[in-house]
Design a protein around this motif. Structure first.
Motif, PDB file in Angstrom:
ATOM      1  N   TRP A  70       0.853  -1.199   0.000  1.00 22.23           N
ATOM      2  CA  TRP A  70       0.000   0.000   0.000  1.00 22.23           C
ATOM      3  C   TRP A  70       0.892   1.253   0.000  1.00 22.23           C
ATOM      4  O   TRP A  70       1.961   1.223   0.618  1.00 22.23           O
ATOM      5  N   PRO A  71       0.540   2.341  -0.671  1.00 18.16           N
ATOM      6  CA  PRO A  71      -0.738   2.552  -1.366  1.00 18.16           C
ATOM      7  C   PRO A  71      -0.736   1.969  -2.774  1.00 18.16           C
ATOM      8  O   PRO A  71       0.291   1.941  -3.442  1.00 18.16           O
ATOM      9  N   TRP A  72      -1.902   1.532  -3.191  1.00 15.97           N
ATOM     10  CA  TRP A  72      -2.069   1.038  -4.551  1.00 15.97           C
ATOM     11  C   TRP A  72      -2.213   2.211  -5.515  1.00 15.97           C
ATOM     12  O   TRP A  72      -2.710   3.285  -5.139  1.00 15.97           O
ATOM     13  N   PRO A  73      -1.834   2.000  -6.775  1.00 15.39           N
ATOM     14  CA  PRO A  73      -2.092   3.048  -7.773  1.00 15.39           C
ATOM     15  C   PRO A  73      -3.595   3.272  -7.933  1.00 15.39           C
ATOM     16  O   PRO A  73      -4.390   2.344  -7.786  1.00 15.39           O
ATOM     17  N   ARG A  74      -3.970   4.495  -8.223  1.00 19.40           N
ATOM     18  CA  ARG A  74      -5.395   4.822  -8.220  1.00 19.40           C
ATOM     19  C   ARG A  74      -6.134   4.320  -9.447  1.00 19.40           C
ATOM     20  O   ARG A  74      -7.368   4.328  -9.457  1.00 19.40           O
ATOM     21  N   ASP A  75      -5.413   3.892 -10.469  1.00 17.40           N
ATOM     22  CA  ASP A  75      -6.138   3.233 -11.554  1.00 17.40           C
ATOM     23  C   ASP A  75      -6.692   1.894 -11.080  1.00 17.40           C
ATOM     24  O   ASP A  75      -7.725   1.427 -11.557  1.00 17.40           O
ATOM     25  N   ARG A  76      -6.013   1.281 -10.078  1.00 16.06           N
ATOM     26  CA  ARG A  76      -6.556   0.050  -9.489  1.00 16.06           C
ATOM     27  C   ARG A  76      -7.783   0.371  -8.628  1.00 16.06           C
ATOM     28  O   ARG A  76      -8.756  -0.386  -8.618  1.00 16.06           O
ATOM     29  N   MET A  77      -7.752   1.513  -7.947  1.00 10.91           N
ATOM     30  CA  MET A  77      -8.935   1.924  -7.197  1.00 10.91           C
ATOM     31  C   MET A  77     -10.088   2.227  -8.149  1.00 10.91           C
ATOM     32  O   MET A  77     -11.263   1.959  -7.846  1.00 10.91           O
ATOM     33  N   ALA A  78      -9.762   2.780  -9.321  1.00 11.37           N
ATOM     34  CA  ALA A  78     -10.797   3.019 -10.327  1.00 11.37           C
ATOM     35  C   ALA A  78     -11.393   1.706 -10.790  1.00 11.37           C
ATOM     36  O   ALA A  78     -12.617   1.579 -10.968  1.00 11.37           O
ATOM     37  N   LEU A  79     -10.536   0.698 -10.996  1.00 10.18           N
ATOM     38  CA  LEU A  79     -11.042  -0.616 -11.387  1.00 10.18           C
ATOM     39  C   LEU A  79     -11.937  -1.198 -10.298  1.00 10.18           C
ATOM     40  O   LEU A  79     -12.982  -1.800 -10.586  1.00 10.18           O
ATOM     41  N   LEU A  80     -11.543  -0.992  -9.035  1.00 10.23           N
ATOM     42  CA  LEU A  80     -12.355  -1.481  -7.918  1.00 10.23           C
ATOM     43  C   LEU A  80     -13.733  -0.826  -7.936  1.00 10.23           C
ATOM     44  O   LEU A  80     -14.763  -1.488  -7.763  1.00 10.23           O
TER      45      LEU A  80
END
Length: 723
Positions: A70-80
């Motif tokens: 952590w932290p994950w890249p925010r494109d992964r949060m977008a995918l989530l």
């Protein structure tokens, strides 16, 4: 009372006062003990875990192993977000701060490489923009935290409506918050603070502030903002105190009403931590897609995204003693709201507990001083058991939190101190009295000397009393039709039913005079609001008489109803033991008694059953009263202002009585000015009165024949003065 007993009572009451003041100050140790007590209640009966449309998407250890630290890249949060939205999540709330730019964004990574053309960096994707586009037009709620630096405060996505006085100043103060990325802040459907117990040094999270304030604006927390977004509502409806600003009572969020503390907190009623509440983020982000079971669990649910990984340090302690991720407490708050299972510590709970210490402490002082130690001990144990039982049952059946330990501990200290004093002083003096007089007097007489030696003197004291006279209407006609034994039976039935309300409202029954009752309030002991309690007793007598007539309790048949007249006056009277030294009664005499009797006799002339003087009306709180004129009373040189008691606070607050009050006030003015409009106003008042009570019909019928009672009437007592 002996001098030693007097000293014992004074010392005991001083200890009671000291403990009462100590509890009123509410030191930290009291708060700690109170919190631990409430924790134990929840551990005995925790909230039952029930399947709810609430889930925690857990960034757990398995997810970190799968996708990296952590932290994950925010494109992964977008995918989530995209995955959760596709699966039908009704709201997606992040218990995560997005305050800094994504350092793992390709654009930001290239910018940090020396010698790279800046134009190339601008062509690369930006993860914050990807995340911002993903949350746009989706039910996403982002969290913000509290900060000790700066003055930034986030925008508020919801509106607020208030009932009662403004509660904006009630919640904890928000000085500043962590700023979110502007594009994320703009595209989020909701913003909520993620603080669970700001300013509270206790590691146990017992109550969660649902709102913060900067003095002008309220800021919701993550849980209720997620609930609001999930329902698609735009406004919080807050209930404040009706007559005092800065107090919260409840908040309505769409279809749900949540009771709050005065500071806008929700008492958490937690259930045991269960695996069913969590879904690993790894399962949602799986390359092959989420399983049907995961999709079914997310469909229609409010989803909170957070972490249980120990290294990310978001672990909290619940009232059950469990260490849980902070995000799960947000989820539990929503579960609790959806289930309707609330805990509440009323605003008056502290006052009640302080009062209990004072009242029970005084009771223990008196009991310990004047009865045997064994009886005093039993009383103390009963008080302890009753306090514990009342507190437990209040929690179990009503979700109310009352502290039993403060009264119990205080009561134990008081009992120990009073008992110790008695053993050292009072019982020693009593043994000396018995040794001196035991061989000359009978045990019963000696007992009276010990306990009531000063109560046998004649004389009285001047006190302000509220005096009541009750008389049976048409008693002569009734008694002429009945045999003497039937008259006695009738009086016993009626007077027994009516007199109970005097005692129930802390009054003193002076005497029965044939078919009449004389009673008074505020003697032999002080009675708070004694005028109001006398009026309550009169209203209760009216209701009881209606029930007796309806049930034909007197056996007269439905065509013969019994009526009464009640007169009440508040004034100075002499009250005490009166009579001969060998035979006396505790009674009251004076002008106040005479006026009350005269007012009762006016009931026939006025055509109403409960009349009070203006001096009583000035002390009565919240009752429905109307002017009945200024009547000449026998033996009085000036007229006395009389008011009719229409009903209690419920009647006074009704729209029908408010309408009658307006017409009645106009009628009073018309009668005083001899207006020709008075007859029309009497007719209108009759119509309005029927909507309030049928008992006013005769009252208004007789007004036209009593116009002289409304000439030079003293200043009208407005309803606000009575309140």
């Amino acid at each position: 009372m002996t001098r030693a007993q007097q000293i014992g009572v004074v010392i005991g009451l001083a200890i009671v006062a000291l403990l009462t003041v100590l509890r009123a100050g509410d030191p930290g140790i009291f708060k700690l003990i109170r919190g631990v007590t409430f924790d134990e209640y929840q551990r005995l009966v925790p909230r039952t875990f029930e399947p709810m449309p609430v889930r925690v998407i857990d960034i757990d250890e398995a997810s970190l192993r799968e996708f990296g630290q952590w932290p994950w890249p925010r494109d992964r949060m977008a995918l989530l977000v995209d995955r959760l939205s596709q699966m039908g999540a009704s709201a997606i709330a992040f218990d995560i701060l997005f305050a800094e730019p994504d350092r793992l964004s390709p654009r930001n990574v290239v910018r940090e490489v020396a010698g790279v053309d800046p134009s190339l960096a601008r062509k690369l994707p930006d993860n914050d923009e990807i995340f911002a586009r993903s949350i746009a037009e989706k039910p996403v709620v982002l969290g913000f935290g509290l900060s000790n630096e700066g003055k930034y405060r986030p925008p508020v996505k919801a509106g607020f409506a208030f009932t009662g006085e403004s509660p904006v100043s009630a919640p904890p103060y928000l000085g500043a918050s962590t700023p979110l990325r502007p594009q994320l802040e703009a595209n989020a459907a909701g913003l909520g603070h993620i603080s669970l117990n700001p300013g509270n040094p206790s590691p146990v999270v017992r109550a969660v502030p649902l709102f913060l304030t900067d003095g002008q604006q309220l800021y919701p927390n993550l849980a209720i903002e997620a609930l609001r977004v999930a329902q698609g509502v735009s406004t919080y409806v807050l209930s404040g105190a009706p007559d005092r600003a800065g107090i919260m009572a409840s908040v309505k969020i769409g279809d749900f009403v949540v009771p709050l503390t005065a500071a806008g907190e929700l008492w958490l009623y937690v259930s045991p931590d269960r695996a069913e509440r969590y879904i690993s983020a790894r399962q949602v982000l799986a390359a092959e897609g989420a399983s049907p079971e995961v999709a079914a669990a997310i469909d229609g649910s409010i989803v909170f995204v957070g972490t249980s990984a120990a290294g990310l340090q978001d672990i909290r302690v619940t009232a059950l003693g469990e260490n849980v991720p902070g995000v799960s407490l947000h989820a539990q708050a929503v579960e609790q709201i959806l289930s309707g299972q609330f805990l509440s510590r009323p605003d008056w709970a502290d006052g009640l507990e302080i009062l209990m210490i004072a009242v029970l402490g005084c009771l223990l002082v008196v009991v310990t001083t004047f009865v045997s130690p064994a009886v005093a001990l039993i009383c103390g144990l009963l008080i302890t058991a009753m306090a514990l039982l009342a507190s437990w049952l209040s929690f179990l059946y009503a979700g109310l939190l009352f502290d039993p330990l403060a009264p119990i501990v205080s009561g134990s200290i008081i009992h120990f101190a009073a008992t110790s004093f008695r053993i050292l002083v009072i019982d020693r003096e009593r043994r000396a009295v018995r040794r001196a007089f035991g061989q000359y007097l009978s045990p019963s007489l000696l007992h009276r000397i010990e306990h009531t030696r000063d109560a046998l003197r004649l004389g009285g004291d001047d006190r302000e009393l509220t005096v009541m006279f009750v008389d049976v209407r048409s008693f002569t006609e009734i008694s002429e039709r009945l045999a003497p034994t039937d008259v006695v039976a009738f009086l016993n039935t009626l007077l027994d039913a009516l007199s109970r309300h005097v005692v129930a409202n802390e009054g003193t029954l002076d005497k029965f005079i044939g078919d009449s009752i004389m009673a008074f309030w505020n003697a032999p002991v002080d009675v708070a609001d004694h005028a109001t309690k006398a009026v309550r007793a009169a209203l209760a007598m009216r209701e009881t008489l209606v029930e007796l007539n309806a049930g034909d309790a007197f056996g007269f048949g439905p065509e013969q109803e019994v009526g009464i007249g009640i007169g009440i006056h508040t004034g100075l009277a002499c009250v005490g033991n009166m009579g001969a030294k060998t035979r006396f009664n505790y009674s009251a005499v004076g002008d106040a008694v005479n006026i009350a009797a005269r007012i009762e006799s006016c009931c026939k002339e006025v055509g109403f059953d409960i009349l009070i003087s203006d001096s009583t009306a000035r002390s009565v709180r919240g009752m429905a009263l109307i002017e009945a004129g200024a009547l000449p009373l026998k033996g009085k040189s000036s007229r006395t202002q009389i008011l009719a008691v229409v009903g209690d606070e419920r009647v006074a607050a009704s729209q029908e009585f408010a309408a009658l009050e307006v017409i009645h006030r106009q009628l009073m003015q018309a009668l005083q000015s001899h207006s020709r409009n008075s007859r029309k106003l009497i007719g209108t008042a009759k119509l309005r009165a029927v909507q309030v009570t049928g008992a006013l019909t005769e009252f208004y019928q007789r007004i036209s024949g009593r116009t002289d009672h409304f000439r030079e009437v003293p200043e009208v007592i407005e309803k606000s003065a009575a309140d």
